[in-house]
Design an enzyme around this catalytic site. Structure first.
Site, mmCIF file in Angstrom:
data_model
loop_
_atom_site.group_PDB
_atom_site.id
_atom_site.type_symbol
_atom_site.label_atom_id
_atom_site.label_comp_id
_atom_site.label_asym_id
_atom_site.label_seq_id
_atom_site.Cartn_x
_atom_site.Cartn_y
_atom_site.Cartn_z
ATOM 1 N N LYS A 189 3.973 -14.983 -19.770
ATOM 2 C CA LYS A 189 4.934 -15.067 -20.874
ATOM 3 C C LYS A 189 6.146 -15.863 -20.409
ATOM 4 O O LYS A 189 6.507 -15.823 -19.232
ATOM 5 C CB LYS A 189 5.405 -13.652 -21.266
ATOM 6 C CG LYS A 189 5.816 -13.517 -22.715
ATOM 7 C CD LYS A 189 4.626 -13.191 -23.600
ATOM 8 C CE LYS A 189 5.015 -13.114 -25.057
ATOM 9 N NZ LYS A 189 3.873 -12.733 -25.903
ATOM 10 N N GLY A 249 4.357 -10.572 -43.004
ATOM 11 C CA GLY A 249 4.323 -11.047 -44.389
ATOM 12 C C GLY A 249 2.906 -11.415 -44.818
ATOM 13 O O GLY A 249 2.439 -11.036 -45.897
ATOM 14 N N ASP A 296 5.618 -17.644 -30.109
ATOM 15 C CA ASP A 296 5.904 -16.201 -30.095
ATOM 16 C C ASP A 296 7.166 -15.998 -30.942
ATOM 17 O O ASP A 296 7.591 -16.915 -31.664
ATOM 18 C CB ASP A 296 6.102 -15.724 -28.646
ATOM 19 C CG ASP A 296 5.923 -14.213 -28.493
ATOM 20 O OD1 ASP A 296 4.773 -13.763 -28.414
ATOM 21 O OD2 ASP A 296 6.940 -13.489 -28.489
ATOM 22 N N ASN A 331 4.070 -6.492 -30.551
ATOM 23 C CA ASN A 331 3.729 -6.337 -29.137
ATOM 24 C C ASN A 331 4.557 -5.213 -28.532
ATOM 25 O O ASN A 331 5.710 -5.011 -28.897
ATOM 26 C CB ASN A 331 4.005 -7.639 -28.369
ATOM 27 C CG ASN A 331 2.916 -8.683 -28.601
ATOM 28 O OD1 ASN A 331 1.732 -8.368 -28.614
ATOM 29 N ND2 ASN A 331 3.315 -9.929 -28.803
HETATM 30 N N1 PHE Z 1 2.303 -14.852 -29.346
HETATM 31 C C1 PHE Z 1 0.933 -14.916 -28.978
HETATM 32 C C2 PHE Z 1 0.491 -13.538 -28.499
HETATM 33 O O1 PHE Z 1 1.311 -12.676 -28.232
HETATM 34 C C3 PHE Z 1 0.800 -15.912 -27.896
HETATM 35 C C4 PHE Z 1 -0.180 -17.034 -28.061
HETATM 36 C C5 PHE Z 1 -0.722 -17.399 -29.269
HETATM 37 C C6 PHE Z 1 -0.561 -17.704 -26.957
HETATM 38 C C7 PHE Z 1 -1.646 -18.418 -29.340
HETATM 39 C C8 PHE Z 1 -1.489 -18.731 -26.992
HETATM 40 C C9 PHE Z 1 -2.022 -19.066 -28.205
HETATM 41 O O2 PHE Z 1 -0.680 -13.251 -28.399
#
Ligand code: PHE
Length: 359
Positions: free
Chosen positions: A83, A192, A122, A266
Site C-alpha cells: 500500500k 453508491g 484507493d 477496508n
Molecule cells: N483499492 C484497491 C483495493 O483495496 C486497490 C487496487 C485496485 C489495486 C485495483 C490494484 C488494482 O483492493
C-alpha cells in the site's frame, strides 16, 4: 477463545519493506509498505488522505498492506500485499500542480522498488491519478482504458460485494438477497454503485453518508435515509460498511441491530479480536478482505491475464463461492469467519520450505 491471528498477517513479523520519504517535489510524506511478496508482486492502492499526524498514515499503510496480502491470498491471486499512503494535513488541498507533484513523488517511490510493488486507485485517488503516476513507473493498474488500463475499479468492487452479499444471505437466512433489508453506510464511489445494484436486485435499502448530498441518491432509489451517527444502529438484516475503516469496535458491536455485517470498507475491525465479539453476539461478519476483492480481481485479470471484461466480471462474481467456502469452513469448525479466512490466507502465504541441498 481469541481469534488466532497468524503472525504473517497481523504485522507481528517484520514487513518486507517499509519506506517513508518526504517527496522531494511535494514536501509530503510518501509511505510505501510492502507487506509480503511470498505469492508474487505486492499490489494495493495508493491512498491520499488527511491524517492528524503522519504517523497515523503509517499505521494505516501497515494495516492496509497486510490486509492486501490476505485479500490476494483468499482470492487466489498470485500477488502479495502492499500500500502507499500519502499523509496530508487536514488543511491541505491537493489539486493542480501540487497534485501532479505528489503523484510523481509516489511514482518515483514505486519505481525505486524495482517491481516488488504495483499500485492502483484507493481512497482519494482515481484512474486519472494512475495516469500521472505512470509517467514515473510502469507498475500501475487502472489507468483509463484510453490510456491502456482497465479503468475505474470501483464498479467491479461493488459487483464483488453484491456477490458476497448473496453468499451472506444464503448462509445466514437461507434465502435470496431480495428478501432482505440492507443499510449501506457510505455512498462514495463503491458504496453508491453498490446501493444501486442492491436496489436493482429488489432489496430494501437504508442509506447513509456524512455528505447530505447522498439524500439525492436515497430519493432516487426509494431508500430510507438515516443520519450517519445512527447508521450503525439501523434495524436491518445486513449492515454494509462502505466508508472508512475501524467502525466495528467493542463499543459499537453491542449497539448493532443486524444479523450480518458485510461491506467493502477496508479494515472494518479496530482489532482482530472484535471478530470474536461479533461471533459471540451471533452476528455473521464477512471479512472485508474477502468481500472487497472485486477491484483487484478485475484489474489483474484484464491487465495481466489478458481476459476480456466479460471474463473478468465472471471471476469477480466468483467471490460468492469463495465467501461461501469460508463461511462453511467457519460453521464446520465452530469459529468466526475471520478465523476461517485467515487460516486459508495463512496456508496460502506460508513461505515455501527452503530448497534441500543435495550437494
Ligand atoms: N483499492 C484497491 C483495493 O483495496 C486497490 C487496487 C485496485 C489495486 C485495483 C490494484 C488494482 O483492493
Amino acid at each position: 477463545m481469541p481469534t488466532p491471528v497468524p503472525p504473517d498477517l497481523d504485522g507481528a513479523e517484520p514487513y518486507e519493506d517499509i519506506r517513508i520519504r518526504i517527496g522531494p517535489r511535494s514536501g509530503l510524506p510518501v509511505i510505501v509498505a510492502v507487506h509480503s511478496t511470498v505469492r508474487g508482486r505486492a499490489i494495493g492502492g495508493c491512498r491520499i488522505a488527511h491524517y492528524p499526524r503522519w504517523q497515523d498514515g503509517l499505521t494505516d499503510a501497515l494495516r492496509l498492506s497486510a490486509a492486501m496480502t490476505a485479500k490476494c491470498a483468499v482470492a487466489g491471486l498470485p500477488h502479495g500485499g502492499g500500500k502507499v499512503v500519502v499523509a496530508v494535513a487536514e488543511d491541505t488541498a491537493l489539486t493542480g500542480a501540487r497534485r501532479r507533484a505528489v503523484l510523481h513523488d509516489v511514482g518515483d517511490a514505486i519505481a525505486a522498488l524495482d517491481g516488488a510493488y504495483a499500485t492502483g486507485p484507493d481512497v482519494g485517488t482515481g484512474p486519472d491519478d494512475m495516469t500521472t503516476i505512470a509517467e514515473r513507473t510502469p507498475y500501475v493498474f487502472c489507468r483509463p482504458p484510453e490510456r491502456g488500463g482497465s479503468g475505474d475499479s470501483s464498479g467491479h468492487t461493488a459487483a464483488g460485494v453484491l456477490a458476497a452479499l448473496r453468499a451472506v444471505c444464503a448462509e445466514r437466512f437461507a434465502a435470496p438477497l431480495a428478501a432482505h433489508r440492507f443499510a449501506v453506510v457510505g455512498l462514495g464511489r463503491v458504496g453508491g454503485q453498490l446501493a444501486r445494484l442492491l436496489a436493482a436486485a429488489g432489496a430494501e435499502l437504508v442509506v447513509s453518508d456524512i455528505d447530505p448530498a447522498g439524500r439525492r441518491l436515497a430519493g432516487e432509489l426509494g431508500a430510507a435515509w438515516v443520519d450517519p451517527a445512527d447508521a450503525l444502529r439501523a434495524p436491518v438484516d445486513v449492515l454494509v460498511p462502505a466508508a472508512l475503516g475501524g467502525v466495528l469496535t467493542p463499543v459499537t458491536v453491542p449497539l448493532l441491530r443486524c444479523a450480518a455485517v458485510a461491506g467493502p470498507a477496508n479494515n472494518q475491525l479496530d482489532a482482530p479480536a472484535t471478530a470474536d465479539l461479533l461471533h459471540r453476539r451471533g452476528i455473521l461478519w464477512a471479512p472485508d478482505f474477502v468481500v472487497s476483492a472485486g477491484g483487484v480481481i478485475h484489474a489483474t485479470a484484464v491487465e495481466l491475464g489478458g481476459r476480456t471484461g466479460e471474463e473478468a466480471a465472471r471471476l469477480v462474481t466468483g467471490i460468492e463461492d469463495t465467501l461461501a467456502g469460508v463461511l462453511t469452513a467457519a460453521r464446520t469448525a465452530g469459529t468466526s469467519p475471520m478465523a476461517a479466512a485467515l487460516a486459508l490466507a495463512r496456508r496460502r502465504t506460508a513461505p515455501r520450505p527452503a530448497e534441500v541441498s543435495h550437494s
